[in-house]
Design a protein around this motif. Structure first.
Motif, short mmCIF file in Angstrom:
data_model
loop_
_atom_site.label_atom_id
_atom_site.label_comp_id
_atom_site.label_asym_id
_atom_site.label_seq_id
_atom_site.Cartn_x
_atom_site.Cartn_y
_atom_site.Cartn_z
N ILE A 95 0.93 -1.16 0.04
CA ILE A 95 -0.19 -0.07 -0.03
C ILE A 95 0.80 1.25 -0.05
CG2 ILE A 95 -0.28 0.22 2.65
CD1 ILE A 95 -3.30 0.56 1.66
N THR A 135 -17.87 -6.86 5.17
CA THR A 135 -17.65 -8.25 4.65
C THR A 135 -18.95 -8.95 4.25
OG1 THR A 135 -15.84 -8.26 6.56
CG2 THR A 135 -16.44 -10.18 5.75
N LEU B 23 -12.82 -14.95 7.02
CA LEU B 23 -12.89 -13.80 6.06
C LEU B 23 -13.00 -12.47 6.70
CD1 LEU B 23 -13.25 -13.22 3.12
CD2 LEU B 23 -15.52 -13.18 3.38
N LEU B 24 -13.88 -12.38 7.47
CA LEU B 24 -14.07 -11.19 8.33
C LEU B 24 -12.74 -10.87 9.08
CD1 LEU B 24 -15.93 -9.06 9.65
CD2 LEU B 24 -16.39 -10.56 11.30
N VAL B 26 -9.65 -11.75 8.57
CA VAL B 26 -8.46 -11.36 7.53
C VAL B 26 -8.66 -10.22 7.02
CG1 VAL B 26 -7.44 -12.25 5.53
CG2 VAL B 26 -8.06 -13.73 7.14
N LEU B 27 -10.05 -9.94 6.38
CA LEU B 27 -10.24 -8.73 5.65
C LEU B 27 -10.03 -7.58 6.63
CD1 LEU B 27 -13.30 -9.13 3.25
CD2 LEU B 27 -10.67 -9.29 2.85
N THR B 28 -10.41 -7.66 7.64
CA THR B 28 -10.19 -6.43 8.66
C THR B 28 -8.97 -6.22 9.13
OG1 THR B 28 -12.47 -7.20 9.70
CG2 THR B 28 -11.06 -5.50 10.89
N PHE B 30 -6.12 -7.54 7.42
CA PHE B 30 -5.04 -7.47 6.43
C PHE B 30 -5.50 -6.44 5.32
CE2 PHE B 30 -3.71 -11.42 8.23
CZ PHE B 30 -2.64 -11.00 8.67
N GLY B 31 -6.88 -6.22 5.40
CA GLY B 31 -7.33 -5.27 4.05
C GLY B 31 -7.85 -4.04 4.63
N PHE B 32 -8.81 -4.17 5.54
CA PHE B 32 -9.55 -2.87 5.86
C PHE B 32 -8.71 -1.82 6.74
CE2 PHE B 32 -13.76 -5.43 6.04
CZ PHE B 32 -13.71 -5.35 4.68
N PRO B 34 -5.18 -1.50 7.05
CA PRO B 34 -4.27 -0.70 6.37
C PRO B 34 -4.84 0.25 5.17
CG PRO B 34 -3.99 -3.02 6.04
CD PRO B 34 -5.14 -2.85 6.83
N ILE B 35 -5.92 -0.19 4.80
CA ILE B 35 -6.64 0.79 3.75
C ILE B 35 -7.33 2.20 4.45
CG2 ILE B 35 -8.37 1.05 2.02
CD1 ILE B 35 -8.15 -1.90 1.34
N ARG B 36 -7.61 1.80 5.71
CA ARG B 36 -8.25 2.94 6.37
C ARG B 36 -7.22 3.97 6.58
NH1 ARG B 36 -12.92 4.88 6.69
NH2 ARG B 36 -11.56 6.64 6.02
#
Lengths: 314, 169
Positions: A95, A135, B23-24, B26-28, B30-32, B34-36
């Motif tokens: 990122i 999600t 999923l919740l 991992v997404l939170t 590793f995804g949400f 860093p993006i936030r």
């Protein structure tokens, strides 16, 4: 001169459109005549290309692997989860402050969703609600869209379809409904503590009325008792509605997705070519809408749960 | 069982629940998150740079006004200085002129006075000289009876005695 050119190109476009339309119509008709249904009507033999098997609807998810308790919907949800994880992890891994490529796309996705959620719940709570709502949205959306990939449900294994839209397996919508329910109640308790229960068990006014009755204030006591009874029943209704949500959540998604699946199946059976595309487009749209509804309603119930009761009463 | 027709199945349900929770998570994580973070950082950065730009602009305007003011002040000061210098120059010139005139006057006066004094002295001297000669001549005339030749000789003698004789001496 430019004008004339435009006119000629415009009329050319028109001609092309008409030609494409005629070809599509012909394909539709041919495929209809050649299909099993057409063969029945015109008493001819169905062409093997168009002879699609009679649709048979199976509501429970099929188990393609004999002896292994692994449904095809489970397999598909693995794929969905894998895709989502890969998408977000690869976007977030490298990122950068100045986004590019995949990060751009994922950020756009994230921001649209975050704006939607924060507009509804406010910035503070919106950020806390975001992970679950997002999600749910992503999971439902990708489940739905994944099953629109051509050939998705036609890959057979041991005579059963290997992959199937998880949203059409009642266990998945129910699981999501339970998640949503638990999350809502969790935030209700977190925001109000035990006071959250007052929304459901409302006997304060009733007891007050009894007290006043015994103290001799018959008129106000009676009044309060009646009001207390009303609020007591409202509380029971609230409890009921909380559980009815579970069912409505489950069957809204399940019903819509299953209906879509059946619709496409029937369309393919009746007119194998061209017509199913229309339903595919519709399914793509409904998949998005259902995802939005599921996450949006979860968000609404969350906002209702964290709102103070006084505020709600107005 | 009632649920059998719909396909309700506890193991599948639990499996899907676990799926979703993974999923919740991992997404939170590793995804949400860093993006936030990056979005917030970017928003902050933009806000900061905009504020900075605003501040810089204000500063620049301030400096511009300051410079303008300074220039005007300097101009005014320069003008004042120039006027003063001009007036001083004028005065100095006047003074110099007056001084020169006075000096010239003094020199002339002195020259005139000197001249007069010299003249007076000369006249005085001449007078005295002449008186002496006259006296001498008179003495000689008185002392001797004179004929014309003697007379001339006497005068000549007297003159010689008075002027030339002195010079010889």
């Amino acid at each position: 001169m430019d004008n004339q050119e435009e006119k000629t190109s415009g009329s050319n476009l028109k001609k092309i459109a008409i030609a494409v339309g005629i070809i599509l119509l012909l394909l539709t008709l041919i495929s209809f005549v050649g299909s099993n249904v057409g063969a029945m009507i015109f008493k001819t033999k169905a062409l093997s290309v168009f002879a699609v098997g009679k649709p048979h609807v199976v509501l429970p998810a099929e188990m393609p692997f004999h002896g292994v308790h692994l449904s095809n919907t489970m397999l598909t949800s693995f794929i969905t989860i894998l895709i989502l994880m890969l998408l977000f992890i690869s976007a977030a891994r490298k990122i950068k402050l100045v986004p590019s490529g995949l990060q751009n796309f994922v950020e756009f996705f994230y921001e649209s969703l975050a704006n939607f959620i924060e507009d509804t719940a406010g910035t503070e709570y919106g950020r806390k609600f975001f992970p679950v709502c997002a999600t749910i949205f992503l999971f439902v959306l990708f489940n739905g869209w994944l099953s629109l990939i051509p050939g998705f449900e036609t890959i057979k294994f041991n005579g059963e379809p290997l992959l199937r839209n998880p949203n059409t397996d009642i266990n998945v919508p129910m699981m999501l409904a339970v998640i949503s329910f638990c999350f809502v109640e969790y935030w209700g308790f977190k925001a109000h503590g035990l006071n959250y229960l007052k929304k459901f068990i409302n006997v304060g006014a009733l007891i007050q009325g009894f007290k006043e009755m015994f103290a001799g204030q018959v008129k106000t006591g009676l009044n309060n008792m009646i009001m207390g009874l009303v609020s007591f029943f409202t509380g029971i209704l609230e409890i009921l509605s909380e559980f009815i949500r579970l069912i409505s959540f489950t069957f809204r998604l399940f019903g819509n997705m299953t209906a879509g699946m059946i619709l496409v199946m029937v369309a393919i059976f009746l007119v194998p070519w061209v017509l199913p595309s229309v339903f595919y487009a519709m399914e793509a749209f409904f998949g998005f809408i259902q995802a939005l509804i599921f996450s949006g309603l979860t968000l609404c119930f969350l906002v209702l749960a964290i709102m103070s009761h006084e505020e709600e009463a107005h | 069982m009632e649920g059998q027709g719909l396909g309700l199945d506890l193991p599948t349900f639990i499996g899907q629940l676990v799926n979703f929770l993974i999923l919740l998570a991992v997404l939170t994580i590793f995804g949400f998150k860093p993006i936030r973070k990056i979005l917030d950082e970017r928003a902050n950065r933009i806000k900061e740079s905009m504020e900075l730009a605003e501040a810089t602009k204000k500063e620049y305007e301030h400096a511009q006004a300051e410079v303008q003011k300074r220039i005007q002040e300097a101009q005014k000061q320069g003008e004042a200085l120039l006027t003063e210098a001009r007036s001083i120059g004028e005065r100095l010139k006047e003074e110099a002129k007056a001084g020169a005139r006075r000096e010239a006057q003094a020199i002339i006066e002195k020259a005139q006075a000197d001249l007069k004094r010299d003249q007076d002295k000369m006249i005085d001297h001449l007078r005295r000289e002449f008186a002496g000669i006259a006296i001498l001549a008179a003495e000689k005339v008185i002392h001797e009876t004179l004929d014309k030749q003697k007379h001339l000789r006497i005068i000549e003698e007297t003159i010689r005695e008075s002027a030339l004789g002195k010079k010889v001496n």
